[in-house]
Design an enzyme around this catalytic site. Structure first.
Site, mmCIF file in Angstrom:
data_model
loop_
_atom_site.group_PDB
_atom_site.id
_atom_site.type_symbol
_atom_site.label_atom_id
_atom_site.label_comp_id
_atom_site.label_asym_id
_atom_site.label_seq_id
_atom_site.Cartn_x
_atom_site.Cartn_y
_atom_site.Cartn_z
ATOM 1 N N LYS A 183 -27.922 -33.099 13.130
ATOM 2 C CA LYS A 183 -28.890 -33.189 14.231
ATOM 3 C C LYS A 183 -30.020 -32.176 14.080
ATOM 4 C CE LYS A 183 -25.904 -35.288 17.556
ATOM 5 N NZ LYS A 183 -25.824 -35.644 18.955
ATOM 6 N N GLU A 219 -30.844 -27.646 23.615
ATOM 7 C CA GLU A 219 -31.972 -28.498 24.024
ATOM 8 C C GLU A 219 -32.226 -28.314 25.505
ATOM 9 O OE1 GLU A 219 -31.272 -32.654 23.229
ATOM 10 O OE2 GLU A 219 -31.537 -32.386 21.074
ATOM 11 N N HIS A 262 -22.420 -39.920 29.534
ATOM 12 C CA HIS A 262 -23.221 -39.889 28.295
ATOM 13 C C HIS A 262 -22.748 -40.857 27.226
ATOM 14 C CE1 HIS A 262 -25.538 -36.795 30.026
ATOM 15 N NE2 HIS A 262 -24.639 -35.854 29.934
ATOM 16 N N ARG A 265 -26.268 -45.801 10.438
ATOM 17 C CA ARG A 265 -25.250 -46.856 10.307
ATOM 18 C C ARG A 265 -25.612 -48.027 11.210
ATOM 19 N NH1 ARG A 265 -23.184 -46.190 15.386
ATOM 20 N NH2 ARG A 265 -23.097 -44.046 16.144
#
Ligand code: ADP
Length: 512
Positions: A116, A199, A234, A291
């Site tokens: 990430k 974040e 989430h 993917r």
């Protein structure tokens, strides 16, 4: 073209892939753990090989066993599906060593975009906006200082993250210390990597992602967006294409950003660039899924393309047509993820034997699944049963078809989350497309009903009626069960509202 493909996965996605193989005239080879001997993906494959005990670490995650089957069966390609090893660069490397084609991105692209923080760095280099935060793994004190200066709430995330693991929302400085510790240890357990980054937590964003295809000759195309804002804790549960808020201009901008990023990372094959979109329609890059995704069927329904066949074609060296650079969605598609889980018990997995079922069909309905009547859903994997997908000329027609299909769908012996979707598809906010990533969590929060606007009350009355019907049905079933009648097929029948309490699906091996 390939002659024989090893499908390194199980469940609905293995079935989806072997169907594509069959249509292409390619032989399919399935693998199975001891509890999956009778699974649909084993029954439908041309050949199937046992690869060990139920825990995925001893079966579906064992590259050595998969390579051994590929060699023994004479496979010339491997499709990883999603979850399990799909984003582990060791699999494409092992395939290369064995002289077998991996149907997915090259190991290097997977590494450049799969981490990430590295993907965030790459995004910044090619001027794709990212959610404000850190672009490197971050030590606790530095992360805390940055959180202070950016302002709470912030989100701690695992560098190696996926499936929401190692992710913690921090609302104030007082929570920082314990949240950091918990996120790091969860990340260590899940990924063997405790590194975290930070974040800014966006309030009520939408999750909108772009499906891309890239061939090995340098052509990269966008197949448009999927709206995946309907999430529980989430995790996506409803996806649709196109998004109710994306204009042709925004689609073009997001597509260009996704294509830039794919090029910069040397990406080949099908991939997804995920973005968060704020209420003013600014978009921020979130991560790359290197993917095929669970929700790929909604893109297939509005583009008319078969993504699995295209993945196979790209891996075999075929190029993408020029005409696809300007593809626009036709009609509307929506998918709901039906899980074996118990809405009355915090959506906890509800494995067991499927005693009977009636599946929907008719205009605009597609069901991608890996189950059948009489099969026992094992306790060892993500309990996704079926993906129910509807297509219609408009969003309204699609919703109506999906509702109709859910009414036709019955299953006994196990519990499912179907009632949750029956509810979502009647919620006025959902029907207006006014959704965000916290929408269901807020909807299911106790006490929310009282705060709702007068115009929404009609829907609430319906729901109360449905809830009463569900309670009566549950009471009847319980009394039968205590009288010893459950084995005759009168198990828990799905009714329209078994969603009562909120909870978290157990994090299981192989969750995409
Ligand atoms: P994972 O890979 O673990 O699933 P993602 O980064 O894809 O994690 O995020 C999953 C979901 O978490 C998003 O769709 C969104 O709902 C929420 N989320 C992630 N990052 C943020 C953020 N910075 N602000 C608000 N919500 C976020």
């Amino acid at each position: 073209m390939f002659k024989k493909i090893l499908i390194a996965n199980r469940g609905e996605i293995a079935v989806r892939i072997l169907r594509a193989c069959r249509e292409l005239g390619i032989r399919s080879v399935s693998v199975f753990s001891e509890v999956d001997r009778k699974s649909l993906h084993v029954r439908l494959a041309d050949e199937a090989y046992g690869i060990g005990p139920a825990p995925s670490r001893e079966s579906y995650l064992r590259i050595d066993k998969l390579m051994d089957v590929a060699r023994r069966a004479g496979c010339d390609a491997v499709h990883p599906g999603y979850g399990f090893l799909a984003e582990n660069a060791a699999l494409p490397r092992a395939c290369k060593e064995a002289g077998i084609t991996f149907i997915g991105p090259p190991a290097e692209a997977m590494e450049a975009l799969g981490s990430k923080t590295e993907a965030r760095q790459l995004a910044r280099r090619v001027e794709v906006p990212t959610v404000p935060g850190t672009n490197d793994p971050t030590e606790k004190s530095a992360a805390r200082a940055l959180a202070e200066s950016m302002g709470y709430p912030v989100l701690l995330k695992a560098v190696a993250g996926g499936g929401g693991k190692g992710m913690r929302l921090v609302s104030s400085d007082g929570e920082f210390e314990s949240a950091f510790r918990d996120a790091a240890s969860e990340a260590m357990n899940a990924f063997g990597d405790e590194r975290l980054y930070l974040e800014k937590y966006l309030e009520r964003p939408r999750h909108i992602e772009i499906q891309i295809l890239a061939d090995a000759r340098g052509r990269v195309v966008s197949l448009g967006e999927r709206e995946c804002s309907v999430q529980r804790r989430h995790q996506k549960v409803v996806e649709e294409a196109p998004s109710p808020v994306v204009t042709p201009e925004l689609r073009k901008k997001m597509s260009e950003a996704a294509v830039r990023l794919a090029r910069a990372g040397g990406y080949v094959n099908a991939g997804t660039m995920e973005f968060l979109v704020d209420q003013r329609l600014n978009f921020y890059f979130l991560e790359v899924n290197a993917r095929l995704q669970v929700e790929h069927p909604v893109t297939e329904q509005v583009t008319g393309l078969d993504l699995v066949k295209l993945q196979i074609a790209i891996a075999a060296g075929h190029g993408l047509p020029f005409a696809w650079e300007t593809i626009t969605p036709r009609g509307h598609a929506m998918e709901v993820r039906l899980y074996a889980e118990d809405p009355e018990n915090n959506f906890f997995p509800s494995p067991g034997k499927i005693l009977s079922r009636q599946v929907p069909s008719g205009p605009g309905i597609r069901l991608d699944e890996g189950v059948y009547e009489g099969w026992t859903v094992p306790n060892d994997y993500d309990p996704l049963l079926s993906k129910l997908i509807a297509w219609g000329n408009s969003r309204e027609e699609t919703v109506a078809r999906l509702r109709r299909a859910l009414d036709e769908y019955t299953i006994t012996g196990i519990r499912t989350n179907a009632g949750l979707f029956r509810r979502i598809l009647r919620e006025p906010e959902f029907l207006r497309g006014e959704i965000h990533t916290r929408w269901i969590d807020e909807l299911l929060r106790p006490g929310r009903a009282a705060a709702r606007s007068a115009s929404d009350r009609g829907g609430e009355a319906d729901l109360n009626a449905a809830r009463d019907a569900a309670a009566i049905a549950a009471a009847i079933w319980q009394s039968r069960q205590s009288a010893g009648q459950a084995a005759d097929g009168s198990g828990p029948k799905e009714t329209s509202s078994r969603w009562k309490r909120e909870g978290r699906r157990q994090q299981l091996d192989g969750m995409p």
